[in-house]
Each structure stands twice: as C-alpha cells, then as structure tokens.
Scaffold this active site. Structure first.
Site, PDB file in Angstrom:
ATOM      1  N   ARG A 138      -3.434  -7.872 -20.757  1.00 44.65           N
ATOM      2  CA  ARG A 138      -4.432  -7.579 -21.795  1.00 44.65           C
ATOM      3  C   ARG A 138      -3.929  -6.586 -22.838  1.00 44.65           C
ATOM      4  NH1 ARG A 138      -7.111  -3.010 -21.198  1.00 44.65           N
ATOM      5  NH2 ARG A 138      -9.095  -3.608 -22.113  1.00 44.65           N
ATOM      6  N   GLU A 168       2.798  -7.506   8.779  1.00 45.27           N
ATOM      7  CA  GLU A 168       2.753  -6.065   9.073  1.00 45.27           C
ATOM      8  C   GLU A 168       3.591  -5.278   8.089  1.00 45.27           C
ATOM      9  OE1 GLU A 168       0.737  -4.511  11.457  1.00 45.27           O
ATOM     10  OE2 GLU A 168      -0.015  -6.547  11.178  1.00 45.27           O
ATOM     11  N   PRO A 177       0.817  -1.219   0.000  1.00 48.60           N
ATOM     12  CA  PRO A 177       0.000   0.000   0.000  1.00 48.60           C
ATOM     13  C   PRO A 177       0.847   1.264   0.000  1.00 48.60           C
ATOM     14  CG  PRO A 177      -0.341  -1.296   2.019  1.00 48.60           C
ATOM     15  CD  PRO A 177       0.647  -2.037   1.195  1.00 48.60           C
ATOM     16  N   ASP A 216     -10.962   1.543 -24.949  1.00 48.35           N
ATOM     17  CA  ASP A 216     -11.609   1.454 -23.644  1.00 48.35           C
ATOM     18  C   ASP A 216     -11.196   2.580 -22.692  1.00 48.35           C
ATOM     19  OD1 ASP A 216      -9.091   0.699 -23.034  1.00 48.35           O
ATOM     20  OD2 ASP A 216      -9.580  -1.377 -22.614  1.00 48.35           O
TER      21      ASP A 216
HETATM   22  N1  ADE Z   1      -0.931  -4.977  -0.125  1.00 45.55           N
HETATM   23  C1  ADE Z   1      -1.846  -4.594   0.793  1.00 45.55           C
HETATM   24  N2  ADE Z   1      -2.589  -3.582   0.353  1.00 45.55           N
HETATM   25  C2  ADE Z   1      -2.143  -3.276  -0.910  1.00 45.55           C
HETATM   26  C3  ADE Z   1      -2.503  -2.319  -1.889  1.00 45.55           C
HETATM   27  N3  ADE Z   1      -3.474  -1.437  -1.679  1.00 45.55           N
HETATM   28  N4  ADE Z   1      -1.826  -2.319  -3.047  1.00 45.55           N
HETATM   29  C4  ADE Z   1      -0.818  -3.187  -3.247  1.00 45.55           C
HETATM   30  N5  ADE Z   1      -0.433  -4.118  -2.365  1.00 45.55           N
HETATM   31  C5  ADE Z   1      -1.086  -4.172  -1.207  1.00 45.55           C
END
Ligand code: ADE
Length: 254
Positions: A153, A115, A88, A168
């Site tokens: 794709r 974590e 994330p 698209d």
């Molecule tokens: N791992 C956990 N959340 C994630 C996300 N939003 N994007 C990529 N990998 C992740």
C-alpha cells in the site's frame, strides 16, 4: 515490486491477494506476487519438507534443503534483496520497516511452520526475520500477508488517494484523528461542530490535537519517536497537567 512467497500452503494466498486494493494493484502491474510451493522444491519421491529434531523432543522441524533449492531456483540469494523469514522470533514488524521495504525491487518471504525451522536457514539463507506480534500463529502465512499488504500500500499508485497513505496512523508516528462522514446527525449522535464549519485552519488544529490526544491516551510510548512541534509539546504538557489535577481532585479523603 515483486514479492516471492515460499509456503507449504500456497492456496491460502489466493483469495486475500485476488480482491480489493492488492488485486487491483496486481492487475495494473504495480505489484507482482508470486507464490511458490516449498514442497515442489523438496527432493525425492515423497517431497518431504519436515523431519524430527536432532537431539529429540516433540514436533517437527522444517528442513533446510527444500528452502535452499527454492532460493536457488528463484535466483534470490540473500545479497539480492531482503530474504525474510516470518517467525515469532523475528524483529517486531513496524511501519518504519514497511517504509524501508517499500523501496525494494524484490522481496522474498519464507513462511515458517511446524515447531520451527532448521537453524541453518537463519544462519545461511535469510538476511532478515520478522514477527508481526507477540503471539504464536499456526504458521507464517498470515504474517507474510500482513507484511505484503503493509508494504504494497506504500508503493506509489497502489492506493487511489496518495493522501491517505501519508496521513494515516503511524505515518507521522502518531495515531490518526477521528473521521466522520454523512449524516451530520444520526440517532442524536452528532459530528463535532468544528468539522462542519468550513474553517480549514481550525479543522487542521483540531485534527492535530485529536491525534496527539489519542496517541497520548492509547499509545503514549509512540510520542517519544513522533515529530512534535512546540505547539504539540505545549498541548501535551496541558494534558499531563489536567490529568495530574484530576488525580489530585479524585484522591480519596479529599
Ligand atoms: N509465525 C508464527 N507466529 C508468527 C508471528 N507472530 N509473526 C510472524 N510469523 C509467525
């Protein structure tokens, strides 16, 4: 193109990559998808892949060693191509990045877990970090699948009709226009007249305007990066003016 995926949960990838377009692309040899169990590269009898964080605190951290050994075994140093950590904290994954990755011969994706991942993975083993959105998943697997799907794709031949990858949403920086198919009338819900009258110039015009309208309403920030003609800009100015007029007319006390 070859994708290597490093994961603690290889079984998660079986079904999503077996059917539909990706399954066919694999059968036809257009993509080679190799899923590797990180645990099998972890040294020791117990094949440990995580440990408590230095400095204390909750949760477990993914160890650097199994990942370093896996990359060596797969002969994929970070100079050889994109070695991507899914997390994330990564850069937002966007269509332009999918396009950029679609020309690579080989891409390696690491699915983060627990974590977090030992920071030395970022410092020494990967050359890219991607996030699929501002939310936290239980692991990087679903995110890696999203990246593989969006990139695969775009590889020539993967989609039956290359037209559909070109027109698209996002390909031109705009959202896609509305589509309809038969029947022309269902429960009184009708297909827009312009689409059935056979005038191709009018249809093209209508579609372009619908794309612009939809983008303007739903994702106005995309307009700044879109390729716009003078006619497009005029249409957008008309939309702005009509909205201003609307606001003026509905203002309370008038
Ligand atoms: N791992 C956990 N959340 C994630 C996300 N939003 N994007 C990529 N990998 C992740």
């Amino acid at each position: 193109m070859r994708f290597d995926i490093l994961t603690l949960f290889p079984e998660m990838f079986v079904s999503p990559f077996a059917g539909s377009i990706l399954g066919k692309a694999r059968e036809r040899g257009l993509i080679d998808l190799q899923v590797h169990d990180i645990r099998s590269y972890a040294p020791g009898k117990h094949r440990v892949t995580d440990d408590a964080p230095y400095g204390g605190g909750g949760g477990m951290v993914m160890k650097v060693e199994p990942l370093a050994l896996a990359l060596e075994a797969l002969a994929m140093p970070s100079e050889a191509g994109p070695v991507i950590l899914m997390s994330p904290q990564g850069a937002p994954f966007r269509q332009e990045i999918a396009t950029e990755l679609a020309v690579c011969e080989r891409i390696l994706l690491i699915c983060g877990h627990y974590e977090g991942v030992d920071e030395r993975v970022r410092e020494h083993l990967v050359n890219r970090e991607l996030s699929i959105g501002d939310y936290v998943l239980t692991g990087g697997e679903l995110a890696a699948m999203v990246v593989v799907d969006a990139v695969a794709r775009l590889i020539p031949g993967v989609l039956g009709n290359s037209e559909s990858a070109r027109a698209d949403s996002f390909a031109a920086g705009l959202l896609e226009y509305p589509q309809y198919t038969r029947p022309q009338k269902y429960r009184g819900w009708e297909v827009p007249e312009v689409l059935v009258n056979g005038n191709h110039r009018e249809i093209e015009n209508w579609r372009r305007r619908q794309s612009l309208l939809r983008t303007w309403r739903r994702r106005p920030e995309l307009l700044a990066g879109a390729e716009l003609s003078e006619a497009d800009r005029t249409f957008l100015r008309e939309l702005e003016a009509a909205e201003k007029e609307d606001r003026r007319e509905t203002r309370p006390g008038r």
